[in-house]
Design a protein around this motif. Structure first.
Motif, short mmCIF file in Angstrom:
data_model
loop_
_atom_site.label_atom_id
_atom_site.label_comp_id
_atom_site.label_asym_id
_atom_site.label_seq_id
_atom_site.Cartn_x
_atom_site.Cartn_y
_atom_site.Cartn_z
N GLY A 35 0.82 -1.21 0.00
CA GLY A 35 0.00 0.00 0.00
C GLY A 35 0.85 1.25 0.00
N ALA A 36 1.97 1.21 0.74
CA ALA A 36 2.87 2.36 0.80
C ALA A 36 3.41 2.70 -0.58
CB ALA A 36 4.01 2.09 1.77
N LEU A 37 3.78 1.68 -1.34
CA LEU A 37 4.32 1.91 -2.68
C LEU A 37 3.28 2.55 -3.59
CD1 LEU A 37 6.64 1.53 -4.69
CD2 LEU A 37 5.76 -0.76 -5.17
N GLN A 38 2.04 2.09 -3.50
CA GLN A 38 0.98 2.67 -4.33
C GLN A 38 0.73 4.13 -3.99
OE1 GLN A 38 -2.61 0.08 -4.71
NE2 GLN A 38 -1.31 -1.52 -3.82
N LEU A 39 0.71 4.44 -2.70
CA LEU A 39 0.49 5.83 -2.29
C LEU A 39 1.65 6.72 -2.72
CD1 LEU A 39 -1.00 5.62 1.33
CD2 LEU A 39 -2.17 6.29 -0.76
N LYS A 40 2.87 6.24 -2.58
CA LYS A 40 4.03 7.05 -2.96
C LYS A 40 4.07 7.31 -4.45
CE LYS A 40 7.92 6.68 -0.71
NZ LYS A 40 9.18 6.16 -0.10
N ASN A 41 3.58 6.37 -5.25
CA ASN A 41 3.55 6.57 -6.69
C ASN A 41 2.57 7.67 -7.09
OD1 ASN A 41 5.47 4.63 -7.28
ND2 ASN A 41 3.98 2.99 -7.60
N ASN A 42 1.50 7.85 -6.30
CA ASN A 42 0.47 8.83 -6.65
C ASN A 42 0.59 10.15 -5.91
OD1 ASN A 42 -0.87 7.22 -8.54
ND2 ASN A 42 -2.12 6.23 -6.98
#
Length: 220
Positions: A111-118
């Motif tokens: 989830g952290a990776l998805q948030l950081k991408n956006n």
């Protein structure tokens, strides 16, 4: 897709760790101490535990509802953890960011990776490590919430989770809870004081006002 929140005051504070390393305790304490901070409440398909309350700890839904939220784009991030789906409802988070609240996330590396991408310009990410594997296992057993098989699964997941430590802005070793919390709060405080794209608009307005006042005084 990078969603532009550059004109907003709020930031997203991601705290991740393997189960038993202390992130839940640390996130709850941070929410209670910070001004204008809220905890992001995840939606999940796992069953509610006896000590949990729907809407306070998680939003508990079935697979059909969860999949619909994914299909309709109502989740900021989502992942499968221990065979169950977890995700972050979008609307509440965006509303809080837009009014200047900081949103604290207790989520895993996926989830952290998805948030950081956006939302890379509005993110502070911290990874919490246990001092030793023995201590981590001891904490999981002491919680007395899970079966031995579940604890083994959590330790296997911890192995995979820990490998992602270097994807975070900061890492804290939680050997002493008070010390770890002091480090966490210092990180958040210092990061929020930096001039980033998230607060450039507000700083610029303040600077313009100061320069205008100084200019008027110099004319006197």
């Amino acid at each position: 897709m990078n969603i532009n929140l550059a004109r907003q005051k709020g930031v997203m504070i991601i705290i991740s760790s393997p189960s038993g390393a202390g992130k839940t305790t640390l996130t709850r304490k941070l929410v209670s101490d910070l001004k204008n901070a809220v905890l992001s409440i995840s939606v999940t398909t796992r069953k509610k535990r006896d000590n949990e309350e729907d809407g306070l700890h998680y939003y508990f839904v079935d697979d059909e509802v969860f999949n619909k939220m994914v299909d309709e784009g109502n989740l900021l991030e989502h992942a499968n953890v221990f065979g169950f789906n977890y995700g972050t409802p979008k609307e509440r988070v965006i509303e809080n960011i837009q009014i200047g609240n900081d949103v604290i996330f207790d989520i895993d590396w996926q989830g952290a990776l998805q948030l950081k991408n956006n939302y890379e310009d509005n993110i502070i990410s911290v990874f919490i490590l246990p001092p030793t594997a023995t201590e981590l296992m001891g904490r999981l057993i002491k919680r007395d919430q899970d079966s031995i098989d579940t604890i083994k699964n959590r330790l296997n997941a911890a192995y995979d989770e820990i490998k992602h430590w270097n994807e975070y802005d900061y890492v804290i070793i939680n050997d002493d809870l008070d010390v770890a919390y002091s480090e966490l709060k210092s990180i958040v405080t210092s990061e929020k004081m930096k001039i980033t794209k998230a607060n450039t608009t507000n700083i610029s307005k303040h600077v313009d006002h100061l320069l205008e006042e100084l200019s008027d005084r110099l004319k006197d």
